[in-house]
Scaffold this active site. Structure first.
Site, short mmCIF file in Angstrom:
data_model
loop_
_atom_site.label_atom_id
_atom_site.label_comp_id
_atom_site.label_asym_id
_atom_site.label_seq_id
_atom_site.Cartn_x
_atom_site.Cartn_y
_atom_site.Cartn_z
CD GLU A 139 19.61 -22.33 5.06
OE1 GLU A 139 19.63 -22.97 3.98
OE2 GLU A 139 19.13 -22.79 6.11
N GLY B 6 16.18 -25.14 8.47
CA GLY B 6 16.66 -23.90 7.87
C GLY B 6 15.50 -23.00 7.50
CD GLU B 7 11.80 -23.76 4.65
OE1 GLU B 7 10.85 -23.20 5.23
OE2 GLU B 7 11.65 -24.79 3.97
N GLY B 8 14.91 -20.11 7.99
CA GLY B 8 14.63 -19.03 8.93
C GLY B 8 13.62 -19.44 9.98
#
Length: 354
Positions: free
Chosen positions: A176, A318-320
């Site tokens: 995200e 985050g971000e994956g």
């Protein structure tokens, strides 16, 4: 749209446990002391139970990074301004973000999904356009999303999981991007897990003490303002969530309906997973929680959910990024299961009993 969601929820079945004995027998026959590969053996077993593939091939991997803006950012709960959300999306589209590096490293395809960014993007490779709205409303003064908007975001996420299933992906990951999104995630945990706000509110992108106390007050105000809307997991998501969180919920539900395991990223992604688990508890059979986030409260959340993260690397981006790293462990676990010799086939003496 409500009927579509009900159909989706009804399609999710618990993992088939009938293979458990055969899986365990094979793991125990591998040329090693029984159980000596610890979590790797558990990961292999969970993947096989989820997919029903007793002879699993290494899965094709895909990470979807869902992006959205948050009205509550106007309350000053983040160290960064809201315009960083579209700037970071552009960075991802240009290949320069951490998730680009790590997804390439682990051989996962990356899609960046605009589900609620307060900016309009031109079409680009790896960008998926399914914007519901340009940012959520301020949850400190009312519901973050309407019921219709929440449904749209959930179903958009589910559709991406369906498309991935149809394209042959066997392992999915969540990510995200959204400035201020630790605030709605924390609110969801507080309500759905009955955890004290102060104990689980962290510094997000690096706020100071004064802003942390302010953030706690904003979350408590949002919960109070939306109390009547939080009678169900769906209502709570609409009131206190965000577009990218709702899309992650749908992505997980869609994957579970197709029996595709999902590696859940960190603090924000786990809130989307929580909502999915509250809607259909057996969803947990399809989830690998990638890492214990350095964000305050994530440990309490993992404990409340009764799950064990795969890694502990003090990540809080985050971000994956955590999901990408943990995908390698799934690959490793399946290689162990598939490629190690067995006592019965390698003429290796087993443990002496007695």
């Amino acid at each position: 749209m409500k009927e579509k969601l009900e159909t989706l929820l009804a399609a999710i079945q618990p993992a088939d446990q009938t293979l458990r004995q055969a899986i365990q027998a094979h793991l125990d026959d591998l040329t090693k002391p029984q159980g000596s590969l610890g979590r790797l053996e558990e990961i292999a077993q969970q993947y096989i139970l989820a997919t029903g593939q007793i002879h699993p091939s290494l899965p094709k991997k895909k990470i979807c990074c869902f992006a959205g803006d948050h009205g509550v950012a106007a309350e000053g709960v983040s160290a960064f301004p809201a315009e960083v959300t579209p700037q970071m999306v552009y960075n991802m589209l240009h290949g320069g973000a951490a998730i680009n590096v790590l997804s390439r490293h682990v051989g996962a395809e990356l899609s960046v999904v605009d589900v609620g960014v307060n900016h309009d993007f031109a079409d680009a490779p790896n960008l998926v356009q399914c914007k519901v709205k340009r940012g959520s409303a301020n949850m400190a003064v009312g519901a973050a999303m309407s019921e219709t908007e929440t449904l749209q975001a959930i179903l958009a996420g589910a559709e991406l999981a369906f498309q991935a299933a149809d394209a042959g992906y066997g392992l999915l990951g969540t990510g995200e991007m959204g400035i201020a999104n630790t605030t709605p995630a924390t609110a969801l945990y507080a309500v759905l897990l009955n955890l004290p706000v102060e104990a689980i509110t962290g510094r997000g992108t690096g706020i100071d003490d004064a802003r942390l106390h302010h953030k706690i007050a904003v979350i408590e105000r949002a919960i109070a303002v939306n109390a009547e809307r939080c009678a169900t997991p769906f209502g709570t998501l609409a009131a206190l969530g965000g577009f990218e969180i709702a899309a992650i919920t749908g992505f997980i539900l869609g994957a579970a309906a197709r029996r595709i395991p999902v590696v859940v990223d960190g603090f924000i992604s786990s809130s989307g997973a929580l909502v999915a688990m509250k809607m259909v508890p057996s969803v947990v059979d399809y989830l690998f929680f990638s890492h214990l986030s350095a964000e305050q409260g994530h440990g309490a959340v993992m404990e409340a959910l009764g799950v064990r993260p795969m890694l502990s690397l003090d990540l809080r981006l985050g971000e994956g990024t955590g999901a990408a790293l943990a995908m390698q462990l799934v690959d490793a676990a399946l290689k162990i299961y598939n490629e190690m010799a067995t006592f019965s086939g390698a003429q290796v003496s087993e443990k002496i009993e007695g």
